[in-house]
Design an enzyme around this catalytic site. Structure first.
Site, short mmCIF file in Angstrom:
data_model
loop_
_atom_site.label_atom_id
_atom_site.label_comp_id
_atom_site.label_asym_id
_atom_site.label_seq_id
_atom_site.Cartn_x
_atom_site.Cartn_y
_atom_site.Cartn_z
N SER A 76 0.85 -1.18 0.00
CA SER A 76 0.00 0.00 0.00
C SER A 76 0.89 1.23 0.00
O SER A 76 2.06 1.15 0.41
CB SER A 76 -0.89 0.00 1.23
N GLU A 201 0.17 7.34 -10.45
CA GLU A 201 -1.27 7.56 -10.25
C GLU A 201 -1.67 8.99 -9.89
O GLU A 201 -2.70 9.48 -10.32
CB GLU A 201 -1.71 6.62 -9.11
N ASN A 226 -2.08 10.38 -13.84
CA ASN A 226 -2.95 11.37 -13.20
C ASN A 226 -3.55 12.33 -14.20
O ASN A 226 -4.71 12.69 -14.11
CB ASN A 226 -2.16 12.15 -12.15
N LYS A 231 -8.70 10.40 -15.61
CA LYS A 231 -8.24 10.16 -14.24
C LYS A 231 -8.53 11.41 -13.40
O LYS A 231 -9.46 11.46 -12.62
CB LYS A 231 -6.75 9.77 -14.22
N ASN A 236 -10.07 12.36 -9.01
CA ASN A 236 -9.75 13.44 -8.07
C ASN A 236 -11.01 14.24 -7.72
O ASN A 236 -11.18 14.64 -6.57
CB ASN A 236 -8.68 14.37 -8.66
N HIS A 346 -2.27 13.94 -0.69
CA HIS A 346 -1.55 12.67 -0.62
C HIS A 346 -0.71 12.49 0.64
O HIS A 346 -0.67 11.41 1.22
CB HIS A 346 -0.66 12.49 -1.86
N HIS A 399 -12.21 5.85 -2.83
CA HIS A 399 -13.23 6.10 -3.86
C HIS A 399 -13.97 4.82 -4.22
O HIS A 399 -13.41 3.73 -4.15
CB HIS A 399 -12.56 6.60 -5.15
N SER A 407 -9.63 5.31 -13.51
CA SER A 407 -8.22 5.52 -13.18
C SER A 407 -7.39 4.27 -13.51
O SER A 407 -6.32 4.36 -14.10
CB SER A 407 -8.06 5.77 -11.68
N GLN A 411 -4.24 3.12 -15.84
CA GLN A 411 -3.02 2.47 -15.32
C GLN A 411 -2.67 1.24 -16.16
O GLN A 411 -1.51 1.03 -16.53
CB GLN A 411 -3.21 2.04 -13.86
P1 NAI Z 1 -4.28 20.36 -7.92
O1 NAI Z 1 -2.92 20.83 -8.23
O2 NAI Z 1 -5.32 20.28 -8.99
O3 NAI Z 1 -4.92 21.24 -6.74
C1 NAI Z 1 -4.25 21.70 -5.62
C2 NAI Z 1 -4.68 23.15 -5.40
O4 NAI Z 1 -4.13 23.61 -4.15
C3 NAI Z 1 -4.15 24.08 -6.49
O5 NAI Z 1 -5.23 24.78 -7.10
C4 NAI Z 1 -3.20 25.02 -5.74
O6 NAI Z 1 -3.21 26.34 -6.28
C5 NAI Z 1 -3.75 24.97 -4.32
N1 NAI Z 1 -2.79 25.33 -3.29
C6 NAI Z 1 -1.44 25.08 -3.23
N2 NAI Z 1 -0.91 25.61 -2.11
C7 NAI Z 1 -1.94 26.19 -1.43
C8 NAI Z 1 -2.02 26.89 -0.20
N3 NAI Z 1 -0.94 27.14 0.53
N4 NAI Z 1 -3.24 27.32 0.21
C9 NAI Z 1 -4.35 27.12 -0.55
N5 NAI Z 1 -4.32 26.46 -1.73
C10 NAI Z 1 -3.13 26.00 -2.16
O7 NAI Z 1 -4.11 18.93 -7.24
P2 NAI Z 1 -5.27 17.82 -7.01
O8 NAI Z 1 -5.29 16.90 -8.16
O9 NAI Z 1 -6.49 18.51 -6.57
O10 NAI Z 1 -4.61 16.99 -5.80
C11 NAI Z 1 -4.43 17.55 -4.51
C12 NAI Z 1 -3.80 16.49 -3.60
O11 NAI Z 1 -4.70 15.40 -3.44
C13 NAI Z 1 -2.51 15.87 -4.15
O12 NAI Z 1 -1.66 15.58 -3.07
C14 NAI Z 1 -3.00 14.57 -4.77
O13 NAI Z 1 -1.97 13.65 -4.90
C15 NAI Z 1 -4.06 14.17 -3.80
N6 NAI Z 1 -5.12 13.26 -4.26
C16 NAI Z 1 -5.78 12.59 -3.28
C17 NAI Z 1 -6.80 11.73 -3.59
C18 NAI Z 1 -7.49 10.97 -2.52
O14 NAI Z 1 -8.25 10.06 -2.82
N7 NAI Z 1 -7.30 11.28 -1.27
C19 NAI Z 1 -7.24 11.53 -4.99
C20 NAI Z 1 -6.52 12.34 -5.94
C21 NAI Z 1 -5.50 13.17 -5.57
#
Ligand code: NAI
Length: 478
Positions: A76, A201, A226, A231, A236, A346, A399, A407, A411
């Protein structure tokens, strides 16, 4: 057949198998890839090291890779995200028994310690006869990082000494690499040499890959899964729109309607979270650093504010930035009594958990696993989910299958692409071509009863596309 594995309890396999069976019904993309490629076995000879949340949906992915000919080892990519029944079922396999497992070596259980986490990651990269994998399937980039840092530190002659500024995670990681190099000083050079490529991913892992490519340090080609539209604009967004509520409900069961909820970050994940919370009747406030995303949030009807200015009114916090130190210890001390603090990005450093633990007089009470009340000396407390790790997988089961089918179809296609056409790819980061993205979407339409309109030849000519697609230029943003 006997093989090594480490899961919580193989006795959970039957329960896991039932869930996998139901998930298969909800994963038409993966099931049609099994049908399309099963006979041709395009992944025959592939030895895939997978580091991705060991859930029921991932079980369907693993068994799809196997159905296409691959050998697989799995861990994992988070200490809390494993569904133990899914892990057990994958080890036992569809044809095996608890006494005679016939499935895939899995090294994952819910609630690993950090040293155990990195040992599991090492296990997937270390095949029985001392060889390595020839493919990596990664989520967040930890397996890829282990190979890259292992090799770099090997070349430098030693792992950098532990620094007091290192987080616990970094300290544990360095210790593992030290141990592996003591056992075999050339381990990571050998493993890196055998790897044809990685398919990644998530946003955070992709970010790491582009950094490596930019400095010329990427050791093998990578496909950025991603940024397939099917995806990030689905998993997301719509995935989090579902699972953020699942995490909050299973952890706390507080009524969301009428509460003030702060979503930090209005990217794909933040958009899904904000929509879900608003759908429950919460008053949603978004924080953003990017004017474009901030404007989007405002036009979607959300207040855009700075975290500092809303600490006294917010009841629920969800960070989704992929950045660090979004919620600091100082912020947490100013929050309302019993505010719920969670992260869906993440890594766990979006919330400064180390800083929280150091607040003078703070105490921590376990309400139940992955739900902790932190009480400050003034008597106020906050509820932190999953110790700051992604709450939709730590407090719930991530999800749902249908969105993960999109997604994971990406992959699977990316693994086939890199494994079978290795020579077409340099040590760079690539996205899948648009016709494959459209194919993934197409595979999911029937199940939803969606009937696609077909272009006439004349219409296709008029808008300058082929009748069979792709229908949009690469720069189109959806
Ligand atoms: P993204 O890049 O589309 O969105 C992140 C946003 O946060 C951006 O718009 C950015 O401007 C903003 N940001 C950055 N620093 C900031 C701050 N200090 N204050 C406020 N806003 C800020 O990324 P996405 O795809 O939305 O992914 C976000 C995170 O979630 C990543 O770590 C990704 O790997 C993770 N993720 C988690 C999932 C889950 O199931 N838990 C699923 C998909 C992604």
């Amino acid at each position: 057949m006997s093989f090594d594995y480490k899961v919580k309890d193989l006795g959970l396999a039957e329960a896991g198998r039932h869930q996998i069976r139901l998930a298969e019904h909800e994963m038409p993309g993966l099931m049609s890839l099994r049908e399309e490629y099963g006979a041709a076995q395009p992944l025959k000879g592939a030895k895939i090291a997978g580091s991705l949340h060991m859930t029921v949906q991932t079980a369907v992915l693993i068994e799809t890779l196997v159905a296409l000919g691959a050998e697989v080892r799995w861990a994992s990519c988070n200490i809390y995200s494993t569904q133990d029944e899914a892990a057990a079922a994958v080890v036992v396999g569809p044809k095996g028994t608890v006494e005679d497992p016939q499935g895939v070596p899995v090294f994952a259980w819910k609630g690993e310690t950090l040293p155990e986490y990195w040992e599991c990651t090492e296990q997937i990269l270390t095949w029985p006869n001392g060889e390595g994998p020839n493919m990596i399937l990664d989520d967040g980039g930890d397996a890829t990082m282990l190979v890259h840092n292992g090799k770099a530190w090997e070349a430098a002659g030693q792992v950098p000494p532990t620094d007091e500024k290192d987080s616990e995670e970094v300290g544990v990681f360095k210790e593992l690499v030290r141990k592996t190099l003591a056992a075999d000083p050339q381990k990571w050079t050998k493993i890196a040499a055998g790897i044809k490529g990685v398919t990644e991913e998530t946003t955070t892992g992709v970010h790491r890959l582009y950094e490596l490519a930019q400095t010329g340090d990427l050791l093998f080609p990578a496909i950025n899964v991603n940024d397939s539209v099917t995806k990030s604009k689905f998993d997301n967004k719509y995935g989090c729109r579902h699972s953020v509520l699942d995490g909050l409900n299973r952890a706390t069961d507080v009524l969301i309607g009428g509460k003030v909820a702060v979503v930090a970050g209005y990217g794909d994940v933040g958009k899904g979270c904000a929509a879900a919370l608003a759908g429950q009747g919460a008053r949603v406030i978004v924080t953003e650093i990017d004017p474009i995303c901030a404007l989007q949030a405002a036009m979607d009807g959300f207040q855009v504010a700075r975290l500092e200015d809303v600490l006294s009114i917010a009841d629920i916090y969800v960070t989704s930035t992929g950045n660090f130190n979004i919620i600091t210890a100082d912020h947490m001390q100013q929050m309302k009594n019993k505010a719920i603090v969670s992260n869906i990005g993440h890594f766990d450093n979006e919330i400064d958990m180390a800083g929280l633990a150091k607040v003078p007089g703070v105490t921590k009470t376990e309400i139940k696993p992955q739900v902790h009340e932190w009480t400050f000396s003034n008597g106020n407390s906050i509820i932190v989910l999953s110790e700051g790790r992604l709450m939709n997988l730590g407090n719930a089961t991530g999800h749902p299958s249908f969105v993960m089918s999109n997604s994971f179809a990406n992959q699977t296609i990316a693994q086939i692409e890199l494994f079978t056409k290795t020579d077409d790819y340099a040590k760079q980061v690539y996205v899948l071509p648009k016709h494959l993205d459209e194919k993934v979407a197409r595979l999911h339409l029937d199940a939803l009863g969606a009937k696609l309109t077909e272009l006439t030849k004349e219409q296709a000519e008029y808008i300058g596309v082929d009748v069979a697609g792709p229908y949009k230029p690469d720069h189109y943003r959806y």
